[in-house]
Design a protein around this motif. Structure first.
Motif, PDB file in Angstrom:
ATOM      1  N   ASP B 148      38.053  43.735  34.713  1.00 18.57           N
ATOM      2  CA  ASP B 148      37.523  43.661  33.345  1.00 18.57           C
ATOM      3  C   ASP B 148      36.848  42.327  33.074  1.00 18.57           C
ATOM      4  N   VAL B 149      37.203  41.280  33.841  1.00 19.19           N
ATOM      5  CA  VAL B 149      36.515  39.990  33.727  1.00 19.19           C
ATOM      6  C   VAL B 149      35.393  39.897  34.759  1.00 19.19           C
ATOM      7  N   PRO B 152      31.883  42.151  34.308  1.00 26.29           N
ATOM      8  CA  PRO B 152      30.899  41.557  33.389  1.00 26.29           C
ATOM      9  C   PRO B 152      30.203  40.319  33.958  1.00 26.29           C
ATOM     10  N   LEU B 153      30.919  39.510  34.760  1.00 21.04           N
ATOM     11  CA  LEU B 153      30.261  38.365  35.398  1.00 21.04           C
ATOM     12  C   LEU B 153      29.168  38.850  36.349  1.00 21.04           C
ATOM     13  N   THR B 188      26.770  34.404  45.039  1.00 24.54           N
ATOM     14  CA  THR B 188      27.102  34.396  43.607  1.00 24.54           C
ATOM     15  C   THR B 188      27.919  35.636  43.254  1.00 24.54           C
ATOM     16  N   ARG B 191      31.361  35.513  44.759  1.00 26.45           N
ATOM     17  CA  ARG B 191      32.279  34.616  44.055  1.00 26.45           C
ATOM     18  C   ARG B 191      32.780  35.240  42.756  1.00 26.45           C
ATOM     19  N   TYR B 192      31.899  35.956  42.055  1.00 27.94           N
ATOM     20  CA  TYR B 192      32.346  36.613  40.825  1.00 27.94           C
ATOM     21  C   TYR B 192      33.346  37.727  41.138  1.00 27.94           C
ATOM     22  N   LEU B 197      38.983  32.286  39.208  1.00 29.25           N
ATOM     23  CA  LEU B 197      38.637  32.483  37.792  1.00 29.25           C
ATOM     24  C   LEU B 197      39.388  31.434  36.978  1.00 29.25           C
ATOM     25  N   PRO B 198      38.873  31.083  35.809  1.00 28.87           N
ATOM     26  CA  PRO B 198      39.595  30.098  34.978  1.00 28.87           C
ATOM     27  C   PRO B 198      40.934  30.665  34.487  1.00 28.87           C
TER      28      PRO B 198
END
Lengths: 198, 198
Positions: B148-149, B152-153, B188, B191-192, B197-198
């Motif tokens: 879910d995070v 979107p990235l 890129t 990595r997403y 992730l933060p």
């Protein structure tokens, strides 16, 4: 709006002349694109001398930025990042970008501008105006190699972030704290600025 | 278009009923968004039974994809990538994406679709429909954590690439060979999908 020649001395601002030049610039840039528009043609359309356009607005790039009516001048905001050089510029550019876009006073005008510039009529202004006149000089000033390749890569991620976070408000991006976005996107922008290219 | 109940046996395709359901689905999804639209309400609008909608179109997700009239089903094209798991999925997803978008037969319809979906009227379909119904399930099927995070990235970079390469035709992105884009954007996306992730 009378495009009277302001020969009578320095009226502060000379709003009519300035406004006439700006209106002519917006109209010409929108109709002809950035590259296809000369300062001379804008001056003619505004009924003034080209030297006066330069006097009021500086270079063609400056006039273009003025005609876009950006709520902030990105070149000004990025001056400190540019001064620090390419190392760490990814995160720093992102922080500047987010501080502007997350500012409640600026966000609505910026979203309106982004919408209009993503419409077909505005797309040439973005491609032939904003990118070469605003974004590319930032890369050149940063001193990176191949800014003509790298800055469009940066643009491709920044535009995607604008569309998802601000225009579409896709969650969780829309409500993610700026510092989390810096963690996620900082390395991407940095790699586009200084990483390997094909 | 008569929404006749197709009781008379299997007319191949039953074009009127299918078309009526699809028209009702497009109308309801556009007006109410993906989440706000039930299969039942589409069936009612088309004058048929909900079971018939499922019979013709499968799940609500399937019906949504059909209503979008995508020239290809992204879930189908990504099936092989999903089967290979998350390692290397960034590059592989990008190759599939580029093979579809660079296909001369598909490019124009896709650009048209992208334009309409980026207009304000289409934005809810993208945010509340395409992302949860098409993109999120890809992340879930891949078996990545926090799809879910992460999805979107991924979307934020892919949308930025669509805007710059295909809609705006920003050079050098517009004419860069697909394999060069894989070199640039593969890490890129990877990595997403699997990075910190933060």
């Amino acid at each position: 709006m009378s495009p009277a020649a302001p020969r009578r001395g320095r009226r502060p601002g000379a709003p009519d002349t300035r406004a006439a030049i700006l209106a002519a610039a917006s109209e010409r840039f929108a109709a002809q694109g950035y590259a296809g528009t000369s300062v001379r043609s804008i001056a003619t359309a505004a009924g003034v001398d080209a030297a006066l356009v330069h006097h009021y607005f500086g270079t063609k790039d400056d006039l273009f930025v003025a005609a876009l009516q950006l709520p902030v001048d990105p070149r000004e905001r990025l001056a400190a990042v540019i001064a620090n050089g390419p190392e760490g510029a990814g995160e720093q550019m992102l922080r500047v970008f987010l501080s502007v876009w997350d500012d409640p006073e600026l966000q609505l005008p910026l979203i309106g501008l982004a919408r209009s510039i993503l419409e077909p009529s505005g797309q040439r202004l973005l491609r032939d105006g904003f990118l070469p006149a605003v974004l590319l000089p930032v890369g050149v000033a940063l001193g990176i190699d191949r800014p003509d390749v790298r800055m469009p890569l940066v643009a491709s991620q920044v535009i995607g972030l604008i569309v998802t976070r601000y225009l579409l408000a896709v969650e969780p991006l829309a409500s993610m704290p700026a510092e989390d976005l810096v963690v996620v996107y900082g390395p991407t922008i940095q790699r586009y600025l200084t990483g390997p290219l094909p």
